[in-house]
Design a protein around this motif. Structure first.
Motif, PDB file in Angstrom:
ATOM      1  N   SER A  26       0.833  -1.208   0.000  1.00  0.00           N
ATOM      2  CA  SER A  26       0.000   0.000   0.000  1.00  0.00           C
ATOM      3  C   SER A  26       0.867   1.258   0.000  1.00  0.00           C
ATOM      4  O   SER A  26       0.527   2.256  -0.650  1.00  0.00           O
ATOM      5  N   VAL A  39      -4.855   2.628   2.683  1.00  0.00           N
ATOM      6  CA  VAL A  39      -4.439   2.782   4.077  1.00  0.00           C
ATOM      7  C   VAL A  39      -3.163   2.004   4.390  1.00  0.00           C
ATOM      8  O   VAL A  39      -2.958   0.901   3.929  1.00  0.00           O
ATOM      9  N   THR A  47      -4.889  -4.047   4.810  1.00  0.00           N
ATOM     10  CA  THR A  47      -5.662  -4.033   3.570  1.00  0.00           C
ATOM     11  C   THR A  47      -6.528  -5.286   3.512  1.00  0.00           C
ATOM     12  O   THR A  47      -6.032  -6.383   3.736  1.00  0.00           O
ATOM     13  N   ASP A  66      -4.077  -2.867  -5.599  1.00  0.00           N
ATOM     14  CA  ASP A  66      -3.622  -3.115  -4.227  1.00  0.00           C
ATOM     15  C   ASP A  66      -4.333  -4.387  -3.742  1.00  0.00           C
ATOM     16  O   ASP A  66      -5.487  -4.621  -4.079  1.00  0.00           O
TER      17      ASP A  66
HETATM   18 MG   LIG Z   1      -1.722  -2.945   2.401  1.00  0.00          MG
END
Ligand SMILES: [Mg+2]
Ligand SMILES: Nc1nc2c(ncn2[C@@H]2O[C@H](COP(=O)(O)OP(=O)(O)O)[C@@H](O)[C@H]2O)c(=O)[nH]1
Length: 322
Positions: A26, A39, A47, A66
């Motif tokens: 991330s 985040v 995540t 992501d």
């Molecule tokens: Mg992450």
């Protein structure tokens, strides 16, 4: 934007970002996006959903996927997270396998390998957190890369960079752009395929990870109860949105902790996440937070669906016809 209206030299590429928890997936995406969209916390497994982040470099649209960290588990909730991660390679032109240089690199790759078939398509290895290593350039990365190819034969090349400081990230961006094929852009200037409602829940959850200790953030989920967007409407107030959300916890004792003494914790979670949501929507936000006990929400199919985590192929639980 209509495809035929696009510039004839437009290019596009989809890149999946994979790896075990906490390697900087991330962080890398946020660095590339130039904003804290997805985040990032110091705790692993923040995540939970795969989603697209879109970045345009000159005429090239880069779609970054992501994903939650890959890990071995038998729990239904975690199986669904793994499924979100492995689906990240579907449609990707390049898969980036991120490995943290501060931990055993080959062990991290072995862990990833368990989740994929042999032929995963074009893949690159990315060594992360170079800023934490003295003389990172002296590491025998070429040799490690050869060993890594023993695990993932489709690995083509490697990069070493720091998602935090941005060191050498430009080399990766350049390589991604070189790999992009001629073709129309899929997203006309949007930054993600998820809406603001999704990111509002992410930013509230991010604060639960920042502010709460031990197992509590992992046993917490956020659902939106009401989301009103006033920006396009004629209103007398300056309010951009009104959001009511519930923080689900597993046990009554956790509810008390999330609320805090005289409501101090929930207030802090609310204030911090509201600021981030306000920055996203570009206006004042009224945020109402509630804490609800939802015992074993992470085993509850209905809650998991609501959280955007559909059944995984490996799911233990099946929907039964009544
Ligand atoms: Mg992450
Ligand atoms: N020092 C350093 N920390 C990093 C780097 N990349 C990520 N981190 C930290 O590692 C933790 C996990 O990062 P995150 O991006 O959430 O990892 P993810 O689980 O793979 O998405 C966070 O505390 C980050 O600040 C890096 O290049 N250098």
């Amino acid at each position: 934007m209509l495809v035929e209206d696009q510039h004839p030299l437009n290019k596009s590429i989809m890149v999946s970002v994979l790896g075990v928890p906490n390697v900087g997936k991330s962080s890398l995406i946020n660095y590339l996006m130039g904003m804290n969209l997805t985040v990032v916390t110091t705790k692993p497994q923040t995540t939970r959903n795969k989603f697209h982040c879109i970045l345009t470099v000159d005429r090239t649209e880069i779609v970054l996927v992501d994903t939650p960290g890959l890990h071995t588990t038998n729990q239904e909730f975690n199986k669904r997270l793994n499924q979100q991660a492995t689906e990240g390679i579907v449609g990707a032109d390049v898969n980036l396998f991120l490995v943290d240089l501060k931990r055993n690199v080959l062990a991290q790759l072995e862990e990833c390998k368990r989740h994929f078939e042999d032929d995963i398509g074009k893949s690159w290895l990315v060594f992360t957190k170079t800023d934490l290593i003295d003389n990172a350039e002296e590491l025998p990365l070429a040799e490690v890369f050869e060993l890594a190819k023993g695990i993932f034969p489709s690995l083509e090349r490697y990069f070493s960079l720091s998602p935090k400081t941005g060191d050498n990230v430009h080399l990766l961006t350049g390589a991604i752009c070189d790999e992009a094929k001629d073709g129309p852009h899929l997203y006309g200037g949007e930054v993600s395929n998820k809406n603001e409602r999704f990111f509002a829940t992410e930013y509230i959850r991010e604060q639960t990870f920042e502010l709460l200790k031990d197992e509590i953030p992992y046993e917490t989920a956020v659902v939106i109860d009401e989301y009103k967007d006033f920006r396009e409407k004629e209103t007398k107030t300056k309010l951009a949105s009104h959001i009511s959300a519930s923080i689900l916890v597993n046990r009554p004792s956790q509810r008390a902790i999330v609320i805090g003494s005289k409501g101090s914790m929930i207030k802090e979670i609310g204030t911090r996440s509201r600021k981030k949501i306000e920055a996203m929507v570009g206006g004042q936000v009224h945020l109402n937070l509630h804490v609800k006990v939802s015992p074993k929400w992470f085993k509850n199919n209905f809650v998991l669906e609501e959280l955007g985590l559909p059944r995984a192929q490996t799911s233990n639980r099946v929907w039964r016809a009544k």
